[in-house]
Design a protein around this motif. Structure first.
Motif, PDB file in Angstrom:
ATOM      1  N   ARG A 319       8.937 -33.146 -39.805  1.00 13.51           N
ATOM      2  CA  ARG A 319       8.276 -31.834 -39.848  1.00 13.51           C
ATOM      3  C   ARG A 319       8.047 -31.384 -38.419  1.00 13.51           C
ATOM      4  O   ARG A 319       7.435 -32.098 -37.636  1.00 13.51           O
ATOM      5  CB  ARG A 319       6.947 -31.908 -40.595  1.00 13.51           C
ATOM      6  N   ASN A 320       8.539 -30.181 -38.092  1.00 16.19           N
ATOM      7  CA  ASN A 320       8.355 -29.600 -36.763  1.00 16.19           C
ATOM      8  C   ASN A 320       7.672 -28.247 -36.887  1.00 16.19           C
ATOM      9  O   ASN A 320       7.916 -27.507 -37.845  1.00 16.19           O
ATOM     10  CB  ASN A 320       9.704 -29.425 -36.055  1.00 16.19           C
ATOM     11  N   PHE A 338       0.751 -21.520 -26.282  1.00 13.08           N
ATOM     12  CA  PHE A 338       1.482 -21.995 -27.443  1.00 13.08           C
ATOM     13  C   PHE A 338       1.186 -23.474 -27.661  1.00 13.08           C
ATOM     14  O   PHE A 338       0.716 -24.188 -26.763  1.00 13.08           O
ATOM     15  CB  PHE A 338       2.993 -21.768 -27.303  1.00 13.08           C
ATOM     16  N   LEU A 339       1.470 -23.908 -28.862  1.00 14.19           N
ATOM     17  CA  LEU A 339       1.423 -25.329 -29.186  1.00 14.19           C
ATOM     18  C   LEU A 339       2.650 -25.656 -30.016  1.00 14.19           C
ATOM     19  O   LEU A 339       3.147 -24.821 -30.770  1.00 14.19           O
ATOM     20  CB  LEU A 339       0.139 -25.700 -29.929  1.00 14.19           C
ATOM     21  N   ASN A 340       3.170 -26.847 -29.834  1.00 15.35           N
ATOM     22  CA  ASN A 340       4.249 -27.307 -30.714  1.00 15.35           C
ATOM     23  C   ASN A 340       4.063 -28.783 -30.994  1.00 15.35           C
ATOM     24  O   ASN A 340       3.428 -29.508 -30.219  1.00 15.35           O
ATOM     25  CB  ASN A 340       5.632 -27.002 -30.129  1.00 15.35           C
ATOM     26  N   GLY A 341       4.579 -29.211 -32.118  1.00 16.52           N
ATOM     27  CA  GLY A 341       4.377 -30.593 -32.503  1.00 16.52           C
ATOM     28  C   GLY A 341       5.363 -31.040 -33.549  1.00 16.52           C
ATOM     29  O   GLY A 341       6.190 -30.270 -34.036  1.00 16.52           O
ATOM     30  N   TYR A 342       5.257 -32.293 -33.884  1.00 15.70           N
ATOM     31  CA  TYR A 342       6.151 -32.859 -34.896  1.00 15.70           C
ATOM     32  C   TYR A 342       5.456 -34.028 -35.587  1.00 15.70           C
ATOM     33  O   TYR A 342       4.540 -34.662 -35.047  1.00 15.70           O
ATOM     34  CB  TYR A 342       7.464 -33.320 -34.267  1.00 15.70           C
ATOM     35  N   HIS A 343       5.887 -34.306 -36.805  1.00 10.91           N
ATOM     36  CA  HIS A 343       5.472 -35.474 -37.571  1.00 10.91           C
ATOM     37  C   HIS A 343       6.739 -36.128 -38.121  1.00 10.91           C
ATOM     38  O   HIS A 343       7.581 -35.461 -38.716  1.00 10.91           O
ATOM     39  CB  HIS A 343       4.559 -35.092 -38.740  1.00 10.91           C
ATOM     40  N   GLY A 379       3.159 -35.990 -32.589  1.00  9.59           N
ATOM     41  CA  GLY A 379       2.991 -35.514 -31.227  1.00  9.59           C
ATOM     42  C   GLY A 379       2.639 -34.045 -31.219  1.00  9.59           C
ATOM     43  O   GLY A 379       3.082 -33.284 -32.082  1.00  9.59           O
ATOM     44  N   ILE A 380       1.832 -33.648 -30.245  1.00 10.77           N
ATOM     45  CA  ILE A 380       1.465 -32.239 -30.120  1.00 10.77           C
ATOM     46  C   ILE A 380       1.283 -31.910 -28.641  1.00 10.77           C
ATOM     47  O   ILE A 380       0.789 -32.735 -27.863  1.00 10.77           O
ATOM     48  CB  ILE A 380       0.184 -31.910 -30.921  1.00 10.77           C
ATOM     49  N   THR A 381       1.722 -30.718 -28.263  1.00 13.38           N
ATOM     50  CA  THR A 381       1.617 -30.232 -26.891  1.00 13.38           C
ATOM     51  C   THR A 381       0.947 -28.867 -26.894  1.00 13.38           C
ATOM     52  O   THR A 381       1.316 -27.990 -27.677  1.00 13.38           O
ATOM     53  CB  THR A 381       3.008 -30.110 -26.241  1.00 13.38           C
ATOM     54  N   TYR A 382      -0.037 -28.703 -26.003  1.00 11.82           N
ATOM     55  CA  TYR A 382      -0.711 -27.421 -25.806  1.00 11.82           C
ATOM     56  C   TYR A 382      -0.334 -26.899 -24.423  1.00 11.82           C
ATOM     57  O   TYR A 382      -0.339 -27.645 -23.439  1.00 11.82           O
ATOM     58  CB  TYR A 382      -2.232 -27.576 -25.883  1.00 11.82           C
ATOM     59  N   ASN A 383      -0.016 -25.601 -24.355  1.00 13.43           N
ATOM     60  CA  ASN A 383       0.403 -25.005 -23.089  1.00 13.43           C
ATOM     61  C   ASN A 383      -0.300 -23.674 -22.876  1.00 13.43           C
ATOM     62  O   ASN A 383      -0.332 -22.820 -23.768  1.00 13.43           O
ATOM     63  CB  ASN A 383       1.922 -24.799 -23.067  1.00 13.43           C
ATOM     64  N   LEU A 384      -0.871 -23.490 -21.690  1.00 10.80           N
ATOM     65  CA  LEU A 384      -1.452 -22.219 -21.257  1.00 10.80           C
ATOM     66  C   LEU A 384      -0.662 -21.759 -20.045  1.00 10.80           C
ATOM     67  O   LEU A 384      -0.475 -22.530 -19.086  1.00 10.80           O
ATOM     68  CB  LEU A 384      -2.931 -22.394 -20.896  1.00 10.80           C
TER      69      LEU A 384
END
Length: 820
Positions: A319-320, A338-343, A379-384
């Motif tokens: 899952r993305n 933005f944020l992006n992640g996956y399981h 995993g998850i990434t947050y970006n400003l």
């Protein structure tokens, strides 16, 4: 080494000073400028249109360019004279504008907006329409335009990379570029924050329908992180254009030896002051893998023969997701988040049979092992981020801040039952299990600044810092007296902390027919690896300079040559530093190496281009302390194991040739040949000097047949000859894929069918390049898969999508190590 670094530093500063001096001397002589904008028949911006600047006197070509995403183009640094502007795109009428006079009285002309008129022609029922080529060659990179490729539909990003020129992907998903491993893979210019294993999982779950293009950068500039000895692969995802709301939904199914399904949704909404976007995808993949290992273990007088077969059924669910917003403060300043992640969840059931004897073909005993494995990674990434345009001359500043967190756990149970020659129980079963939870946290920040010194020169500056913390546990338990008992001698905890600080400067200078770019990057690294259980601490602090040079010379309108040089570094991934022993089965395991050192590479490349179609490059690189996987047998324990070690040196030579051919109006062909020679050597491996080298080649070809505006057929094939990597000899690999597509409802609905490895040719065989090591590893996996994918696009066609951002860590996350 320090003397060499400082000499490089002062040499680049000296050349930069000469360029600045030359700039002041020539600015007055070449100040002319002609610019404009191209629109299509619906008065929308026309990206990637071909623009030629001609001498008005004899219509000979002076310069050529392509329009940008907003349809604009410009020619700068023009000498006095009269010029014509020619605009040409297949499927549209050729348009001329001018003449325009450049001289002392007027040095700048604005052509204005030019609307193209459609000129669709019918040739034997085939309608020719505009389309970007599958493969484009640019000065500093090769671009694969995936968006309209039939084979992209239903295939994953990892499968598409296997078709890219000069790229090879092994059965574990490890990527090589022109025969070298150590590729830095990015998505939309942003780091993937993953190790080789986790990156393969992410690329397997990234649908080809979401990809716009793939950029292959073999010699990156100083603006990029110095990591990646063989270059950078940047995967750019699709984006929308103008105002409104739209999206797409897709669903697909496939079948090989088992079924697969996938689906996803993409949404975007843009208003005057903000843009909101998001997407998500899901895939279920059931597959199998078979591994056979035949080996001889022992001395010349005491030999044991092992014949091991293994069949694994693997179920993987991916899952993305991604979501974010851009806020347009005004026309010059934008703030984004933005944020992006996956399981990823996976289950594996393996049946392993190991036959053991003192002679070939003779079985004295055997081990039957029904092993299980479950894994879960998130995993998850947050970006400003911020981007500002400071003036109309192109002065820009951008900033990014990131935080990423990755966690994973893998649980394996090994049930080993011993049998005698007749298949009866020989002794009690040996049952053990492993648990390997891990957590990785990454903080990063960077600032980039662009200063146009004048029309011919641009200066780029930047700063970056990153911090990494990892915590890896490995728990080994034996099943004794009907309960699990911890084996403290085999369990371990490993902590790793790392800080990298970097600064870079790039100077780009354009002459009449020559472009020169000089770069220098400084990186300071501070790291500490702590094996808590074994009480081993390894600390490293080092400072490096990474110079780069790019020169492109236009000999004539048909001939271009280029030269590039860069120095790069590859640091060990966090998992490979962990000294724990991870078991694949009773007799096979993988062991980390806390004493791994970074490797350094100096790369040189010469290139030649004929009419922008035939492209040939010659490359050479030298790597010190090259990190390589080493597969060895242990004569005492009668086991086989893999570890990563620093071999002394690697020399790599390569030649790459690509040639796209337009055979007919409806049949196009792209062909790529890469020939390379890799040589490895080290003074001490198993107590003896070791050296290996081999010439190998990769051949890729793809054929596209456009039957009409809505129907297309493609097939592609590849062949990889026998090659050597470190201590491994890898047998040839090859395969053929096919696909077809049909669109309906004004291209809103498309149906695509693809067949991977249609003749079931793909397999792998590995032997040892070390004469004293006697083993053969044969692997086969579910490579033949048939897929059907449907995509429906809805909403406005006039949407401007989210900005493509580059976050503040280019390489750290790529080294996150997951369990295998």
């Amino acid at each position: 080494m320090k003397t060499q670094i400082y000499n490089s530093f002062f040499l680049i500063l000296g050349i930069a000073f000469l360029l600045l001096s030359e700039t002041k001397a020539q600015t007055a002589a070449t100040n002319g400028e002609i610019s404009g904008k191209v629109l299509d028949e619906t008065q929308k911006a026309f990206p990637y249109a071909s623009i030629s600047l001609l001498n008005a006197k004899d219509s000979t070509a002076v310069k050529g360019t392509l329009t940008g995403d907003n349809g604009t183009y410009e020619f700068k640094g023009l000498n006095a004279g009269k010029y014509l502007v020619a605009i040409y795109v297949v499927g549209y009428k050729k348009t001329f504008k001018g003449p325009y006079s450049i001289g002392a009285e007027k040095q700048s002309h604005q052509v204005g907006q030019v609307q193209l008129a459609a000129d669709a022609q019918q040739l034997k029922g085939v309608e020719i329409v505009k389309q970007k080529p599958l493969i484009e060659r640019q000065i500093d990179k090769t671009v694969l335009n995936i968006e309209n490729s039939v084979l992209a539909s239903g295939n994953t990003a990892l499968e598409i990379l296997q078709k890219a020129p000069g790229v090879t992907v092994d059965k574990d998903g490890k990527i090589s570029l022109r025969g070298k491993q150590g590729v830095n893979v990015m998505l939309d210019g942003k780091p993937t924050y993953l190790s080789a294993d986790q990156l393969a999982n992410l690329l397997r779950s990234t649908e080809g329908t979401a990809i716009q293009s793939i950029e292959l950068i073999t010699n990156p500039s100083a603006k990029y992180d110095a990591a990646g000895n063989s270059g950078i692969i940047n995967i750019k995802l699709k984006k929308n254009r103008n105002y409104g709301t739209n999206g797409s939904v897709f669903a697909g199914a496939g079948y090989g030896a088992d079924y697969k399904v996938n689906g996803g949704l993409d949404l975007n909404h843009r208003a005057k002051k903000f843009n909101v976007f998001g997407n998500g995808s899901y895939s279920l993949n059931n597959r199998f893998q078979e591994t056979d290992i035949a080996r001889v273990n022992g001395t010349s007088t005491d030999q044991t023969y092992f014949d091991q077969t293994s069949h694994s059924d693997v179920k993987r669910i991916n899952r993305n997701y991604k979501a974010g917003m851009d806020y347009f403060i005004n026309d010059h300043h934008t703030l984004g988040f933005f944020l992006n992640g996956y399981h990823t969840n996976g289950d594996e059931a393996a049946n392993v049979l190991t036959l053991i004897g003192d002679q070939p073909g003779k079985t004295d005993s055997s081990v039957v092992a029904p092993n299980t494995n479950t894994r879960k990674y998130t995993g998850i990434t947050y970006n400003l981020n911020y981007k500002g345009t400071l003036d109309t001359l192109g002065q820009e500043i951008s900033a990014d801040m990131d935080y990423s967190r990755y966690s994973g756990v893998q649980n394996s149970v090994f049930n080993n039952m011993y049998k005698n020659a007749t298949g009866q129980p020989l002794k009690p079963a040996y049952i053990f299990r492993n648990a390997s939870p891990s957590i990785v946290k990454i903080w990063g920040a960077k600032v980039d600044y662009t200063l146009p010194v004048n029309k011919e020169m641009k200066l780029d500056l930047g700063l970056k810092t990153s911090f990494v913390q990892t915590d890896n546990n490995f728990l080994f338990e034996n099943f004794v007296n009907n309960e699990w008992a911890n084996d403290k001698g085999k369990s371990n905890q490993f902590l790793y902390d790392e800080n990298i600080n970097a600064a870079y400067a790039n100077i780009n200078r354009k002459f009449k027919s020559t472009t020169v770019q000089l770069g220098l990057r400084l990186e300071q690294t501070n790291s500490k690896g702590n094996s808590v259980t074994e009480q081993k601490v390894v600390k490293r602090d080092y400072l490096n300079l990474f110079p780069s040079v790019f020169i492109n010379q236009e000999l004539s309108k048909d001939h271009d040559i280029g030269f590039s040089y860069s120095r790069r570094i590859d640091r060990p991934d966090y998992g490979s530093l962990n000294p724990f022993i991870y078991y694949v089965d009773l007799y096979s395991f993988r062991q980390g190496n806390p004493f791994l050192k970074p490797q350094y590479t100096n790369s040189f490349e010469f290139s030649y281009s004929f009419k922008k179609n035939l492209n040939v490059t010659f490359g050479y690189s030298h790597t010190n302390d090259v990190m390589s996987e080493v597969l060895l047998t242990d004569t005492a324990k009668k086991t086989i194991f893999i570890s990563v070690q620093n071999l002394a040196k690697q020399d790599s030579y390569n030649m790459n040739m690509s040639y796209p051919i337009q055979i007919t109006k409806w049949w196009s062909s792209n062909n790529n040949l890469t020939v390379y020679y890799n040589k490895f050597r080290t003074p001490n491996l198993l107590g003896l000097p070791y050296e290996s080298g081999r010439t190998s080649f990769n051949l890729n070809t793809s054929q596209t047949i456009t039957l009409n505006t809505s129907t297309k057929f493609e097939w592609s094939g590849y062949y990889q000859s026998k090659q050597v990597y470190g201590t491994l000899l890898i047998a040839p690999q090859y395969g053929i894929d096919m696909g077809a597509s049909k669109s309906f409802m004004d291209n809103k609905l498309s149906i695509k069918f693809s067949a991977n490895d249609i003749f079931k040719l793909q397999k792998s065989q590995i032997t040892s390049a070390i004469p004293s090591q006697n083993y053969v590893v044969n692997e086969r996996w579910e490579s033949q898969v048939f897929r059907l994918t449907c995509t429906y696009r809805f909403g406005s066609k006039d949407i401007k999508g989210a900005r493509q951002r580059s976050s503040s860590s280019e390489a750290e996350g790529k080294r996150v190590k997951s369990g295998r």
